[in-house]
Design a protein around this motif. Sequence first.
Motif, short mmCIF file in Angstrom:
data_model
loop_
_atom_site.label_atom_id
_atom_site.label_comp_id
_atom_site.label_asym_id
_atom_site.label_seq_id
_atom_site.Cartn_x
_atom_site.Cartn_y
_atom_site.Cartn_z
N ILE A 200 -0.72 -0.43 12.03
CA ILE A 200 -2.14 0.31 10.99
C ILE A 200 -1.09 1.49 10.59
O ILE A 200 -1.77 1.75 9.89
N SER A 201 -0.10 2.29 11.27
CA SER A 201 0.51 3.45 10.53
C SER A 201 0.63 3.44 9.55
O SER A 201 0.59 3.93 8.89
N CYS A 202 1.56 2.20 9.46
CA CYS A 202 1.65 2.45 8.02
C CYS A 202 1.40 2.20 6.52
O CYS A 202 1.52 2.52 5.47
N THR A 203 -0.42 2.12 6.82
CA THR A 203 -1.02 2.44 5.78
C THR A 203 -0.81 3.42 4.88
O THR A 203 -1.19 4.37 3.89
N LEU A 204 -0.37 4.75 5.86
CA LEU A 204 -0.37 5.69 5.91
C LEU A 204 0.93 6.73 4.81
O LEU A 204 0.58 7.02 3.50
N LEU A 205 1.71 5.21 5.12
CA LEU A 205 3.16 4.72 3.94
C LEU A 205 2.58 4.67 2.59
O LEU A 205 3.32 5.44 1.35
N ILE A 207 -0.37 5.89 0.85
CA ILE A 207 -1.35 6.50 0.38
C ILE A 207 -0.03 7.52 0.11
O ILE A 207 -0.75 7.95 -1.23
N ILE A 208 0.76 7.54 0.91
CA ILE A 208 1.56 8.94 0.47
C ILE A 208 2.51 8.37 -0.70
O ILE A 208 2.55 8.83 -1.82
N ILE A 209 2.93 7.32 -1.08
CA ILE A 209 3.86 6.70 -1.95
C ILE A 209 2.97 6.24 -2.56
O ILE A 209 3.33 6.40 -4.08
N GLY A 210 1.67 5.93 -2.91
CA GLY A 210 0.63 5.46 -4.25
C GLY A 210 -0.08 6.82 -4.64
O GLY A 210 -0.55 6.85 -5.45
N TRP A 211 0.37 7.96 -4.18
CA TRP A 211 -0.15 9.20 -4.30
C TRP A 211 0.20 9.42 -5.65
O TRP A 211 -1.23 9.85 -6.73
N ARG A 212 1.13 9.23 -6.11
CA ARG A 212 1.81 10.34 -7.52
C ARG A 212 2.43 8.41 -8.34
O ARG A 212 2.56 8.22 -7.21
#
Lengths: 213, 102
Positions: A200-205, A207-212
Amino acid sequence: MSVKRDSFSVSITVGAYGSAFGAAAVAAHFSVLQACLLSLLLFSGASQFAVVGVIAAGGTPINAIATSTLLGTRNGLYGLRLAPLLKLRGWRRIIAAQITIDESTGVALAQNNEADMRKGFWFTGFGVFLFWNLFTLAGALGAQAIGDPSAWGLDAAVPAAFLGLLWPRLSDRKAWVLAGFAIVLALTLTPIVPAGIPIISCTLLAIIIGWRK
Amino acid sequence: MSNFWIAVIGSSALAFTIKVLGASVPESVLSHPRILRINNLIPVALLTALVAVNTFADKTKLVLDNRALGMAAAIALLIAKAPFPVVVVGAALTSALAYRYF
């Protein structure tokens, strides 16, 4: 006519894959009834495999629920996209919601007029529902009959199923980069944190990569 | 109630809630491009993590066993554009053979 043919071929192909889910669920020590209920009630392939995959990896039920739910958020967005097309109220909207998945949305959006789009949605939704549930039962009963899951390779069928679901989504560089980071993060966290958390931690990735853009 | 039942009922209830919400809220709420981009990437992140963990983890230990060979077969079959069921069965067979002979 071709809408019905599209719907049928998608339904039977995807439905047959329900046997892999039924088998994987039983191999992860879910009962046949639990495997069938997941297909009837949850009815979203990736989310169902996630419930089984997280529990099989030793994760807690909360973790399994969270991972499965995050994978299911896209169904909500499909519903959003389809609502103005289907124009449903009351109980019909509830039925349509339950069969709003990758395949029914995909076939609907591939048609070129509204009448065919609606047909594509309903035929594919009900078709996949029917075959997916029948094959889940068959797979679960089959796996129950054969004993040691490792001897039959069922322990590898689960990650292979995830890989099969992932493969078509690796469509651009961004997705590949994200996948690479996700492997590193998930495996790095595995020995340090309780099972299930690395996934589930990989959700953060995402968010980070999809932000921009 | 067992962990299995909690997982089955909890995940099913939430999945249904999301589906009904999607069919009921006004479209403008969630159609921000950033939300859509992240939503498309979440399955990639989670599915990749699930592949990695279900292949190389045994609870909280990292291991290299028969499943890794099964996954190598799966990747080869996907590159060869094999259909879905063939990929899963191919991976299972390879893993089962590795389990038996190594």
